[in-house]
Design a protein around this motif. Structure first.
Motif, short mmCIF file in Angstrom:
data_model
loop_
_atom_site.label_atom_id
_atom_site.label_comp_id
_atom_site.label_asym_id
_atom_site.label_seq_id
_atom_site.Cartn_x
_atom_site.Cartn_y
_atom_site.Cartn_z
N CYS A 406 25.50 30.69 29.82
CA CYS A 406 24.32 31.78 30.53
C CYS A 406 24.72 31.85 31.76
O CYS A 406 24.61 32.95 32.45
CB CYS A 406 23.02 30.81 30.11
N SER A 407 24.86 30.96 32.65
CA SER A 407 25.08 31.08 34.21
C SER A 407 26.45 31.37 34.50
O SER A 407 27.49 30.64 34.13
CB SER A 407 24.68 29.75 34.97
N VAL A 408 26.69 32.50 35.02
CA VAL A 408 28.13 33.07 35.24
C VAL A 408 28.13 33.58 36.95
O VAL A 408 27.19 34.13 37.10
CB VAL A 408 28.30 34.11 34.27
N MET A 409 29.28 33.13 37.36
CA MET A 409 29.50 33.57 38.78
C MET A 409 30.99 34.19 38.67
O MET A 409 31.92 33.36 38.16
CB MET A 409 29.38 32.55 39.83
N CYS A 410 31.12 35.07 39.26
CA CYS A 410 32.51 35.97 39.12
C CYS A 410 32.91 36.64 40.61
O CYS A 410 31.89 37.44 41.02
CB CYS A 410 32.67 36.93 38.42
N VAL A 411 33.75 36.28 41.15
CA VAL A 411 34.32 36.78 42.47
C VAL A 411 35.71 37.40 42.26
O VAL A 411 36.55 36.62 42.05
CB VAL A 411 34.38 35.72 43.42
N PRO A 412 35.76 38.68 42.47
CA PRO A 412 37.13 39.37 42.37
C PRO A 412 38.14 38.80 43.58
O PRO A 412 37.69 38.58 44.78
CB PRO A 412 36.79 40.78 42.73
N MET A 413 39.51 38.67 43.24
CA MET A 413 40.40 38.47 44.37
C MET A 413 41.25 39.68 44.64
O MET A 413 41.78 40.26 43.74
CB MET A 413 41.36 37.39 43.51
N GLN A 415 43.31 41.66 47.46
CA GLN A 415 44.11 41.39 48.85
C GLN A 415 45.09 42.62 49.15
O GLN A 415 45.53 43.54 48.44
CB GLN A 415 45.52 40.48 48.10
N SER A 416 44.59 43.00 50.53
CA SER A 416 45.03 44.43 51.12
C SER A 416 44.37 45.50 50.17
O SER A 416 45.24 46.46 49.98
CB SER A 416 46.57 44.55 51.01
N GLY A 417 43.31 45.52 49.76
CA GLY A 417 42.59 46.43 49.11
C GLY A 417 42.91 46.50 47.63
O GLY A 417 42.39 47.24 46.79
N ASP A 418 43.66 45.75 47.05
CA ASP A 418 44.08 45.76 45.47
C ASP A 418 43.60 44.59 44.86
O ASP A 418 43.35 43.48 45.38
CB ASP A 418 45.68 45.54 45.50
N LEU A 419 42.88 44.87 43.40
CA LEU A 419 42.25 44.00 42.86
C LEU A 419 43.24 43.08 42.23
O LEU A 419 44.08 43.71 41.43
CB LEU A 419 41.27 44.53 41.80
N MET A 420 43.68 41.89 42.66
CA MET A 420 44.61 41.12 41.69
C MET A 420 43.91 40.34 40.62
O MET A 420 44.80 39.94 39.62
CB MET A 420 44.95 39.93 42.98
N GLY A 421 43.01 39.78 40.74
CA GLY A 421 42.11 39.27 39.38
C GLY A 421 40.80 38.82 39.95
O GLY A 421 40.01 39.17 40.77
N PHE A 422 40.34 37.66 39.50
CA PHE A 422 38.97 37.14 39.57
C PHE A 422 38.83 35.83 39.28
O PHE A 422 39.68 35.25 38.35
CB PHE A 422 38.10 38.02 39.01
N ALA A 423 37.97 34.98 39.98
CA ALA A 423 37.69 33.59 39.66
C ALA A 423 36.23 33.73 38.66
O ALA A 423 35.25 34.36 39.02
CB ALA A 423 37.24 32.51 40.87
N LEU A 424 36.30 33.01 37.82
CA LEU A 424 35.32 32.99 36.85
C LEU A 424 34.72 31.54 36.83
O LEU A 424 35.34 30.55 35.90
CB LEU A 424 35.41 33.50 35.31
N VAL A 425 33.44 31.30 36.98
CA VAL A 425 32.60 30.15 36.83
C VAL A 425 31.43 30.07 36.14
O VAL A 425 30.90 31.03 36.19
CB VAL A 425 32.31 29.45 38.38
N MET A 426 31.34 29.26 35.17
CA MET A 426 30.53 29.32 34.03
C MET A 426 29.74 27.86 33.69
O MET A 426 30.27 26.87 34.06
CB MET A 426 30.90 29.66 32.65
N HIS A 427 28.38 27.89 33.24
CA HIS A 427 27.84 26.66 32.73
C HIS A 427 26.84 27.26 31.75
O HIS A 427 26.24 28.28 31.75
CB HIS A 427 26.96 26.28 33.93
#
Length: 628
Positions: A406-413, A415-427
Motif C-alpha cells: 500500500c505504501s509506495v515511494m518512488c524517486v526518479p533517477m 542525470q543531465s536531464g535524462d531519466l535513467m530509472g527510478f528507486a521504488l520503496v514499498m511497504h
C-alpha cells in the motif's frame, strides 16, 4: 442568665472551631466532620448533616454527617430540590422547615448571598423550642464563618498542591526531550489532581507509540468542531453536553511556533466546567505546549543530524566502491534499515524508456513476475510526470496481486536531464512512510544517482576493454588472464579452439559484411551453449575459443560436438566449423601456452583432414563430414 449561657455556648463553639482551623493538617472532609460533630454535641442533636452547594452541578451534595453510615438514604425531600426556594429565604435558619420536613432545624449559610451550604439538624422538638432565635443566628454566623475559612484554607492548600505539581511537571519537562515522557507527565498530573475527570490528547502531528496514553489524531475534517476551533484560534473552548451531563474543556497546547494539539478535559456530572479549575489546566496546557515544541524541535534536529549522517556515509561509501552490485546492495540495505521498508528496488530504463531492468542488489521481490505490475504502473507515472511519487494506499491500483504493497515511494533517477530509472520503496501497511522519510529518500537518491552513473559507466568501460566489439565475446587477453587464474585455483580445465571452414570463400562470395554476420552468428551460438562461468572469446580473425574452467575433457568434447551441429543448422549463409580440444589436469605442469598449443595442433589436424571435425589433442577425432 440565659444570655450568659448562650454567650458561653458561642465562646465554646468559636474556641473549638479555632482549634480545628489552627491544626492546619486536617483535610476539608475531616474539618467538616468535626463541625457537624461539634454541633451535635452543643445542640444535643440526634443527627447533623452538612450539604455543600455546588454551583457547577447546580445542586447540593452531602459533604459531612454524624450518621454511622454516610451512604444511608435520608428519607424526605432532598435539599437539592429546594435550593431555589432556600435561596429566596431571607432568614439564616429555619425551624421545622416545611421544605425539609425530615429535619427540625436548618442553617442556611451565607443566605444573604448565594447559598453556600446547609446544616440540617435532627433533634428533639422540645429542645428546638428552647433555642432562641438570637442563639441560632449567632451559631449560623459562626458556622458560616468557619465553613468559609476552611474552604478558603482548603482552596489555598489545593492551589498550593496544584502549583507544586505544576512546578514539578515544569522541571520534568525541562529535564527531558522525549515526547513520550512529556505526554505521559501531562496525563499523570491531571489524573493526580483531578482523578474524577477524563482526558484526551488530540495531537495535530504524526505520532507513533505512546502506549497506554489517551492520544487521538486531530484531523482537519474532524467532526469535533469545538476542538478544531480551539486548535485554530489558540484559545480555550468549552462544550456543555446537557443530555450526557458532561462539561468539556478544550485547552490548546501552544508553543512559540504554533499549536501542537488540544488537551480535552471532560468533567462528568456537571452542566458547566468548574471555573476554579480552568486557570490551572490552562497553565498546564501552555507549559505542556512549550515542552512539546522543545521536544519536537529536538527530535527534528536529531533527525536532521541523522539524515545528514546517512547521506554523508552513503556518499562516502558510494565514492569508495564503484562496483555497481556493491553499490546497489549498500543503498538498498541502508534504505531498508533507515526507512523500515519492506521492499526496495532500483529500476533502470533503456534509452527509449520502453524496457526496464532490475539491478542486482534489489530485494528478491522485484525479480518476481508479480513485481512487474508495480514496476510498469509506477514507470508509466514517472515517465509521464518525471516527478517523485508518494502514495499512502496503492493497493487499489494493482489488480490480481497476492501481495499488496500500500505504501509506495518512488524517486526518479535523473542525470543531465535524462531519466535513467527510478528507486521504488514499498511497504504493505498503508500510510507507513512519513513525509519526512520521503524527502530524505529524494535527497539520498539525488546524491546517489551520480554514483550509479559512474558505476555503470565504469563497468561498461570494463566490458568494452575485455569485450570484442564485433562478436560481443571476451577478448583474447581476458581469456588468457582467466585461464591463468584457473590453472592456479582449479583441478582441471578444457580449452576449445574454433575456426570457420572456408571463411575466405564466404568473404569473397558474399562480402566482408556478410562474413562479419557469420562471425556474429557463431558467437551467438557459443553464448547459448556454454555456462555463465565459461568463457567465450574471439581468438583472432575467424578463430574463436571457449575455456571451460573445472570441466573435464569429455565435457569439452560434448560442447564442441553440439556447437558444430548447431552452427551447421543455424547459420546463414550456411558454414561449418572445425574444433581443436585440449585439456589440463593439475600435476602435469601445464601452462596456458602448452594448452593453447595442443588445441592449435588439434585444430590444424582437423582442418587438414577434411574440416567440419572435432579433434582432441592428437588422441581422438570426430569426423562430421560423413554426416553431411
Amino acid at each position: 442568665m440565659e444570655e450568659l449561657i448562650e454567650r458561653e455556648i458561642i465562646v465554646e463553639l468559636k474556641s473549638r472551631f479555632f482549634d480545628v482551623i489552627s491544626m492546619g493538617k486536617l483535610s476539608l472532609a475531616e474539618s467538616l466532620a468535626r463541625m457537624v460533630t461539634l454541633l451535635k454535641e452543643l445542640l444535643q442533636a440526634t443527627e447533623v448533616d452538612f450539604y455543600k452547594s455546588e454551583e457547577w452541578k447546580q445542586g447540593m451534595a452531602l459533604e459531612a454527617t454524624t450518621r454511622s453510615d454516610p451512604n444511608v438514604k435520608i428519607s424526605g425531600c432532598s435539599p437539592e430540590c429546594c435550593i431555589g426556594k432556600l435561596s429566596e429565604t431571607p432568614q439564616s435558619f429555619l425551624k421545622n422547615p416545611a421544605l425539609l420536613p425530615q429535619y427540625d432545624v436548618v442553617f442556611v449559610l451565607d443566605a444573604k448571598e448565594n447559598v453556600k451550604g446547609l446544616c440540617a439538624i435532627q433533634m428533639n422538638s422540645a429542645l428546638v423550642g428552647r433555642l432562641s432565635d438570637r442563639l441560632l443566628e449567632r451559631i449560623v454566623d459562626e458556622c458560616g464563618l468557619f465553613v468559609k475559612k476552611i474552604y478558603t484554607l482548603a482552596e489555598t492548600m489545593e492551589e498550593e498542591k496544584r502549583y507544586k505539581q505544576l512546578f514539578r511537571v515544569t522541571k520534568k519537562f525541562h529535564s527531558t526531550m522525549d515526547m513520550d515522557v512529556v505526554l505521559g507527565e501531562i496525563i499523570s498530573t491531571l489524573r493526580e489532581v483531578y482523578p474524577a475527570f477524563t482526558y484526551f490528547l488530540l495531537l495535530s502531528h504524526d505520532h507513533k507509540g505512546y502506549e497506554g496514553l489517551p492520544v487521538k489524531d486531530l484531523e482537519y475534517n474532524s467532526d469535533n468542531e469545538t476542538a478544531m476551533q480551539s486548535y485554530v484560534s489558540g484559545e480555550i473552548q468549552f462544550e456543555d453536553l446537557v443530555i450526557d451531563k458532561n462539561s468539556i474543556m478544550y485547552a490548546p497546547l501552544i508553543g512559540k511556533q504554533g499549536v501542537y494539539g488540544v488537551l480535552q478535559v471532560i468533567a462528568p456530572n456537571s452542566l458547566m466546567f468548574p471555573q476554579n479549575e480552568v486557570e490551572f489546566i490552562k497553565l498546564l496546557a501552555n507549559t505542556a505546549g512549550s515542552a512539546l515544541e522543545n521536544a519536537k524541535l529536538y527530535e527534528q534536529s536529531r533527525k536532521l543530524v541523522a539524515d545528514l549522517q546517512l547521506i554523508n556515509e552513503t556518499s562516502h561509501q558510494l565514492n569508495t566502491s564503484l562496483r555497481l552490485t556493491d553499490t546497489m546492495k549498500f543503498i538498498c540495505n541502508r534504505i531498508i534499515k533507515s526507512f523500515d521498508a519492506r521492499e526496495v528496488g532500483i529500476i533502470m530504463l533503456n534509452k527509449d524508456h520502453q524496457e526496464y531492468s532490475v539491478l542486482q542488489g534489489s530485494t528478491s521481490f522485484f525479480f518476481s513476475k508479480e513485481a512487474a505490475n508495480y514496476i510498469v504502473n509506477v514507470a508509466k507515472r514517472v515517465k509521464e510526470e518525471l516527478d517523485p511519487l508518494f502514495i499512502g494506499d496503492f493497493s487499489s491500483d494493482i489488480e490480481g496481486a497476492s501481495s499488496h504493497f500500500c505504501s509506495v515511494m518512488c524517486v526518479p533517477m535523473i542525470q543531465s536531464g535524462d531519466l535513467m530509472g527510478f528507486a521504488l520503496v514499498m511497504h504493505e501497511k498503508p500510510y507507513h512512510f512519513a513525509f519526512d522519510t520521503f524527502k530524505l529518500l529524494q535527497s539520498l537518491i539525488h546524491h546517489s544517482t551520480l554514483a550509479f552513473t559512474n558505476s555503470m559507466l565504469r563497468e561498461e568501460l570494463e566490458r568494452m576493454v575485455v569485450t570484442d566489439h564485433l562478436t560481443k565475446l571476451y577478448t583474447r587477453g581476458y581469456l588468457d588472464d582467466k585461464m591463468n587464474l584457473s590453472l592456479l585455483e582449479d583441478a582441471q580445465g578444457t580449452f576449445i579452439l574454433i575456426d570457420i571452414d572456408n571463411f575466405k570463400r564466404v568473404n569473397d562470395q558474399y562480402g566482408h559484411q556478410v562474413g562479419d554476420e557469420v562471425l556474429i552468428q557463431l558467437a551467438q551460438q557459443i553464448a547459448k551453449n556454454i555456462r555463465s562461468t565459461d568463457i567465450g572469446a574471439r581468438w583472432g580473425g575467424e578463430e574463436l575459443a571457449i575455456y571451460l574452467p573445472g570441466a573435464p575433457l569429455e565435457t569439452g568434447v560434448m560442447i564442441a560436438n553440439r556447437l558444430a551441429e548447431k552452427v551447421k543448422k543455424h547459420t546463414d549463409p550456411n558454414v561449418t566449423i572445425s574444433c581443436g580440444v585440449s585439456t589440463w589436469i593439475r600435476g602435469q605442469n601445464d601452462t596456458s601456452k602448452t594448452v593453447f598449443k595442443r588445441a592449435d595442433q588439434a585444430l590444424y589436424q582437423a582442418k587438414g583432414s577434411g574440416k567440419n571435425k572435432v579433434v582432441i589433442q592428437n588422441e581422438y577425432q570426430f569426423d562430421f563430414s560423413k554426416k553431411i
